[in-house]
Design a protein around this motif. Structure first.
Motif, short mmCIF file in Angstrom:
data_model
loop_
_atom_site.label_atom_id
_atom_site.label_comp_id
_atom_site.label_asym_id
_atom_site.label_seq_id
_atom_site.Cartn_x
_atom_site.Cartn_y
_atom_site.Cartn_z
N ALA A 18 0.81 -1.21 0.00
CA ALA A 18 0.00 0.00 0.00
C ALA A 18 0.84 1.25 0.00
CB ALA A 18 -0.92 0.00 1.24
N CYS A 19 2.09 1.17 0.58
CA CYS A 19 2.88 2.39 0.71
C CYS A 19 3.48 2.81 -0.61
CB CYS A 19 3.99 2.20 1.75
SG CYS A 19 5.48 1.43 1.11
N GLY A 20 3.57 1.90 -1.60
CA GLY A 20 4.09 2.27 -2.91
C GLY A 20 5.58 2.32 -2.99
N GLY A 21 6.29 2.00 -1.90
CA GLY A 21 7.73 1.92 -1.95
C GLY A 21 8.43 3.26 -2.02
N GLY A 22 7.78 4.35 -1.60
CA GLY A 22 8.42 5.66 -1.67
C GLY A 22 9.63 5.74 -0.78
N PRO A 23 10.68 6.42 -1.20
CA PRO A 23 11.92 6.42 -0.46
C PRO A 23 11.89 7.18 0.85
CG PRO A 23 12.07 7.88 -2.37
CD PRO A 23 10.81 7.10 -2.49
N THR A 24 10.84 7.97 1.12
CA THR A 24 10.81 8.72 2.36
C THR A 24 9.88 8.11 3.40
OG1 THR A 24 9.04 10.16 1.54
CG2 THR A 24 11.31 10.86 1.13
N TRP A 235 22.21 9.71 -5.09
CA TRP A 235 22.69 8.35 -5.31
C TRP A 235 21.67 7.58 -6.14
CZ3 TRP A 235 19.48 4.59 -3.12
CH2 TRP A 235 18.62 5.05 -2.11
N SER A 236 22.18 6.54 -6.82
CA SER A 236 21.31 5.67 -7.61
C SER A 236 21.12 4.31 -6.95
CB SER A 236 21.89 5.49 -9.02
OG SER A 236 21.89 6.70 -9.73
N PHE A 237 22.16 3.83 -6.24
CA PHE A 237 22.09 2.52 -5.60
C PHE A 237 22.58 2.61 -4.16
CE2 PHE A 237 22.53 1.76 -10.14
CZ PHE A 237 21.51 0.85 -10.37
N TRP A 238 21.96 1.80 -3.32
CA TRP A 238 22.30 1.75 -1.90
C TRP A 238 22.59 0.30 -1.52
CZ3 TRP A 238 17.83 2.29 2.18
CH2 TRP A 238 18.32 2.03 3.47
N GLN A 239 23.83 0.02 -1.12
CA GLN A 239 24.17 -1.30 -0.57
C GLN A 239 23.85 -1.26 0.92
OE1 GLN A 239 28.27 -2.88 0.45
NE2 GLN A 239 27.95 -3.89 -1.53
N TYR A 240 22.82 -1.99 1.33
CA TYR A 240 22.35 -1.86 2.70
C TYR A 240 22.72 -3.02 3.61
CZ TYR A 240 18.31 -4.50 0.80
OH TYR A 240 17.49 -5.42 0.18
N THR A 241 23.26 -4.10 3.06
CA THR A 241 23.74 -5.18 3.92
C THR A 241 24.73 -6.05 3.17
OG1 THR A 241 23.11 -7.07 5.33
CG2 THR A 241 21.84 -6.77 3.31
N GLY A 242 25.67 -6.61 3.93
CA GLY A 242 26.61 -7.59 3.39
C GLY A 242 26.31 -8.98 3.89
N ASP A 254 25.57 -9.61 -0.81
CA ASP A 254 25.30 -8.18 -0.65
C ASP A 254 23.98 -7.83 -1.32
OD1 ASP A 254 27.80 -7.92 0.53
OD2 ASP A 254 28.77 -7.17 -1.28
N LEU A 255 23.16 -7.07 -0.61
CA LEU A 255 21.87 -6.63 -1.14
C LEU A 255 21.87 -5.12 -1.34
CD1 LEU A 255 19.41 -8.76 1.02
CD2 LEU A 255 20.27 -9.26 -1.28
N ASN A 256 21.18 -4.69 -2.39
CA ASN A 256 21.17 -3.29 -2.78
C ASN A 256 19.77 -2.85 -3.20
OD1 ASN A 256 24.35 -2.81 -3.22
ND2 ASN A 256 23.79 -4.83 -4.01
N ALA A 257 19.49 -1.57 -3.02
CA ALA A 257 18.22 -0.99 -3.45
C ALA A 257 18.48 0.12 -4.46
CB ALA A 257 17.46 -0.44 -2.26
N PHE A 258 17.60 0.24 -5.43
CA PHE A 258 17.62 1.36 -6.37
C PHE A 258 16.87 2.53 -5.74
CE2 PHE A 258 15.47 3.60 -9.93
CZ PHE A 258 16.61 4.15 -10.53
N ALA A 259 17.30 3.76 -6.05
CA ALA A 259 16.75 4.93 -5.38
C ALA A 259 15.29 5.19 -5.70
CB ALA A 259 17.58 6.17 -5.73
#
Length: 275
Positions: A18-24, A235-242, A254-259
């Motif tokens: 429901a949240c739509g995945g917004g970055p904020t 930024w375009s990509f965020w590595q958030y865990t190893g 390693d997992l990453n998210a697109f902005a």
């Protein structure tokens, strides 16, 4: 799975969709399932992949799963990967280690390069930067090992301090770092027709002023959201865990998210993939 856990999981997935995945927006939906792992959110209609973490972090300034598009970065340490399974679980991109310095290549690069293409996963190659070689030497080595291929993502230069390695104890000045990286960037841009992406870490970013280099950024930030760790940096990509887990992988990855959201990802791909 017990019925109350199923209900909690359904509620978490519904809230995330429901949240739509917004970055904020922040949606914390970790559900412990034993063996040191957790399921974060869920895979909903291609929007959010089913991922986990063997050492989950408590996110307070923005959860990675507020982002719709997730991917991995890999090297030989991932071993055998079922890329079709990974894609089916929502892995949307992969960055594959190709080279290091001026004389080392990852033995799994060509295999992963072919397998990701066969699985239909957009992928690019990355180079681990080595301070005892010039930027020009490293660019030439990368170009000798990574094909110019239609549909590939931009090349990536991995910039992090490694001066305590047994092979290269040299720690250049910030000015030398930026000069040599710019040389490598220009050579790769000319050869591949794509401006390279810079991957970097908090301490390297702080010490070298690499933010002044004309590039898109892929930022490592495993303890807080990039807007907190790298204030003001786009930024375009965020590595958030190893220590992530994902379908198709037998160990940590390693997992990453697109902005951006899914539509923005599709637009980014259309503009960046090599023609």
């Amino acid at each position: 799975m017990k019925s109350w856990i199923k209900a909690a999981a359904l509620l978490a997935v519904t809230a995330l969709a429901a949240c739509g995945g917004g970055p904020t927006r922040q949606v914390v939906t970790d559900i412990s399932i034993g063996s040191g792992q957790s399921v974060q959110g869920g895979f909903v209609g291609g929007a959010v992949p089913l991922l986990g973490d063997t050492a989950p972090h408590v996110w307070t300034s923005g959860h990675p799963y507020n982002h719709q598009v997730h991917g991995v970065d890999v090297s030989r340490y991932q071993g055998n990967v079922n890329w079709h399974q990974a894609r089916g679980a929502g892995i949307s991109f992969a960055f594959i280690k190709a080279t290091e310095g001026g004389d080392h290549s990852d033995p799994m690069f060509r295999r992963y390069w072919a397998e990701t293409r066969a699985a239909g996963i957009p992928r690019g190659a990355y180079h681990f930067y080595y301070f005892c070689r010039s930027g020009a030497e490293q660019a030439a080595w990368f170009m000798a090992n990574v094909p110019r291929e239609r549909g590939a993502l931009p090349p990536v230069i991995d910039l992090e301090w490694n001066h305590q390695s047994r092979n290269c104890r040299y720690k250049p000045s910030a000015e030398e770092v930026r000069r040599e990286v710019n040389i490598m960037m220009s050579m790769l841009h000319q050869y591949y027709g794509q401006r390279p992406i810079i991957y970097t870490t908090v301490d390297f970013y702080r010490d070298t002023g690499v933010r002044s280099v004309n590039a898109e950024f892929w930022l490592r930030s495993v303890a807080d959201h990039p807007r907190v760790t790298y204030p003001g940096q786009r930024w375009s990509f965020w590595q958030y865990t190893g220590t992530g887990t994902a379908p198709g992988f037998t160990g940590n990855v390693d997992l990453n998210a697109f902005a951006g959201n899914r539509a923005q990802w599709n637009g980014w791909l259309s503009a960046r993939m090599q023609r």
